[in-house]
Design an enzyme around this catalytic site. Structure first.
Site, PDB file in Angstrom:
ATOM      1  N   GLU A  57      63.889  37.697  14.910  1.00 13.46           N
ATOM      2  CA  GLU A  57      62.558  37.154  15.152  1.00 13.46           C
ATOM      3  C   GLU A  57      62.184  37.366  16.617  1.00 13.46           C
ATOM      4  O   GLU A  57      62.812  36.817  17.515  1.00 13.46           O
ATOM      5  CB  GLU A  57      62.514  35.664  14.805  1.00 13.46           C
ATOM      6  CG  GLU A  57      61.123  35.079  14.889  1.00 13.46           C
ATOM      7  CD  GLU A  57      61.070  33.652  14.379  1.00 13.46           C
ATOM      8  OE1 GLU A  57      60.073  33.303  13.719  1.00 13.46           O
ATOM      9  OE2 GLU A  57      62.013  32.883  14.637  1.00 13.46           O
TER      10      GLU A  57
ATOM     11  N   CYS B  55      55.791  31.166  12.819  1.00  6.97           N
ATOM     12  CA  CYS B  55      56.796  31.608  11.862  1.00  6.97           C
ATOM     13  C   CYS B  55      56.194  32.347  10.672  1.00  6.97           C
ATOM     14  O   CYS B  55      56.918  32.823   9.814  1.00  6.97           O
ATOM     15  CB  CYS B  55      57.630  30.412  11.377  1.00  6.97           C
ATOM     16  SG  CYS B  55      56.673  29.157  10.520  1.00  6.97           S
TER      17      CYS B  55
END
Length: 485
Positions: A376, A282
């Site tokens: 993402e 992340c």
């Protein structure tokens, strides 16, 4: 199967889960069958919670200076078994061995921080009136749960295990069904270190067991790390059931590159950020904003990207579905006008044809409206957007709903300060591609990268894993009674 079937860990023993639903564990490195996991039922979770509840009175009443001794021993065991743990991490996750070694080293650092907690939770005492004193102390919550993702099978569990347990809680750990092996080994090492039975428990499963954890009346707090979509659901469900919850979601981290940036250092950092752990973190850079004329740096980035070779210094992505999803983002970006400078699609590693790999990919002329710029990707892919000014770059960064990290590459102190002040992210880097704070500084983003108050590591985590008790004490009956006493 290379390993025995995966079992829950409850009350200090490995036990079978009771459902009939089984999930095979396939190594992304080469497609080999590693093991098989049986999903847990509500009854299996109840057994783990009961074990934790039974252990809580004695563990919470053990002085913190004694609780922490377990983790001094545990740290030594992590160091002793670092080779084994690193190999296990690589097998089930697909990352290269050096990345797994670094992951275990971070676990050790997280445990080191936990051993300092007795010095950080000493409380306060003040005489507030003649013969009357007020006192504060941190006390544990009870049974807590930690739900962790696949991308760091050992490290992310250590974001929560050491701090929560040293602070006196008993824990239910729910690993990702994609990487369940590491948590079993962690449980065994904690027992070897002297952790009492029931203080740490592992319950395997999929979505059903996550929902059961959020619903369970005897679990006081839930931490979660995963996608933003699921983080929102977990946060809403847990808090609806009156639990504390800290849910970390996804990210879209922007690297803002200015013309005065040092070319070689910037290129190395950008490529390391986008390709480390195959982009499955992340904090990975997945969006770059080129401010002004930085073509000379982009050329250097492509040179560095071509040095990254799948199966050598680039690991696999977690499974076939991820590989297909990542390649779909790349193809879609090209169809929408992006220009591929380095193409990692259709990557096959000789001798590991069953593995799931995506090579490093650099796409120029991405626009903020493209999915690859907004979502993402979670792969070794970076999309380059163009901006004429710093203000335009900030507008692009701020418009993204996530808020984990943002970095700027420049030799200008004023430009760096401008980005630090205006980027909408919880973790900022200057000439750093992966601005993860080291302990005791805490990890946590903003916006849709985090739901809940506080951070999951460092000193900030103390607030989440404890509650504050305030005591007012008077022993002198002869003292004059006034409004304070």
């Amino acid at each position: 199967m290379k390993y025995p079937k995966i079992r829950n860990y409850v009350g200090g023993k490995f036990v079978d889960a009771s459902s009939t639903k089984r999930i095979p564990l396939i190594s992304p490195v080469n497609g080999d069958l590693l093991s098989e996991m049986t999903c847990s039922t509500d009854g299996d979770l109840n057994a783990a919670v009961a074990a934790a509840k039974a252990a809580f009175p004695a563990w919470s009443q053990t002085p913190i200076k004694e609780r922490v001794q377990v983790f001094f021993k545990y740290k030594n065991l992590l160091e002793k078994h670092q080779l084994e743990l690193s190999e296990l991490c690589s097998e089930e996750n697909g990352k290269i061995y050096s990345e797994s070694v670094a992951e275990i080293e971070k676990c050790i650092e997280l445990v080191e921080f936990a051993t300092s907690l007795p010095q950080l939770v000493t409380g306060e005492v003040l005489e507030v009136s003649r013969g009357v004193e007020c006192k504060t102390e941190r006390v544990p919550l009870g049974v807590v749960a930690s739900i962790v993702p696949f991308n760091f099978p050992a490290m992310i569990p250590h974001w929560t295990i050491p701090n929560a347990i040293v602070l006196g809680n008993c824990m239910i750990m729910k690993p990702s069904e994609k990487v369940p092996l590491s948590c079993g080994r962690i449980a065994a090492l904690l027992k070897e270190a002297g952790l009492p039975d029931g203080v740490f428990n592992v319950v395997h499963g999929d979505t059903d067991i996550v929902e059961a954890i959020c619903n369970h009346p005897d679990i006081a707090a839930v931490s979660f790390v995963g996608s933003t979509k699921v983080a929102k659901i977990v946060y809403q469900r847990a808090t609806q059931n009156l639990k504390r919850c800290l849910a970390l979601g996804g990210a879209k981290n922007h690297l803002i590159v200015l013309p005065d940036a040092i070319s070689s250092m910037t290129a190395q950092n950008v490529v390391a950020s986008m390709s480390g752990c195959a982009g499955q973190r992340c904090m990975a850079a997945s969006a770059m904003i080129a401010v002004g004329n930085v073509d000379h740096i982009i050329e250097k980035i492509c040179e560095e990207a071509r040095k990254i070779v799948a199966g050598k210094n680039l690991g696999a992505v977690i499974n076939k579905a991820s590989q297909e999803r990542i390649e779909k983002y790349i193809t879609e970006a090209v169809e929408q006008g992006g220009k591929i400078l380095v193409d990692g699609r259709n990557t096959i590693v000789a001798g590991k044809e069953g593995g799931t790999y995506v090579g490093p990919t650099v796409i120029d002329f991405v626009t903020p409206d493209m999915n690859i710029a907004k979502e993402e990707v979670f792969g070794p892919v970076i999309g380059i957007m163009r901006a004429k000014t710093l203000d335009e770059a900030i507008l692009i960064e701020n418009a993204n709903p996530y808020g984990n990290a943002a970095s700027v590459f420049t030799q200008s102190g004023s430009a760096a300060r401008y980005i630090m002040e205006h980027a909408s992210a919880g973790m900022i880097g200057v000439n750093v591609g992966v601005p993860v704070p080291r302990e005791p500084f805490s990890f946590g983003g903003w916006n849709e990268s985090k739901f809940g108050v506080g951070d999951i590591t460092g000193k900030s985590s103390i607030e989440f894993w404890t509650k504050l008790k305030k005591s007012t004490i008077k022993w002198n009956p002869e003292a004059t009674v006034n409004w304070m006493s």
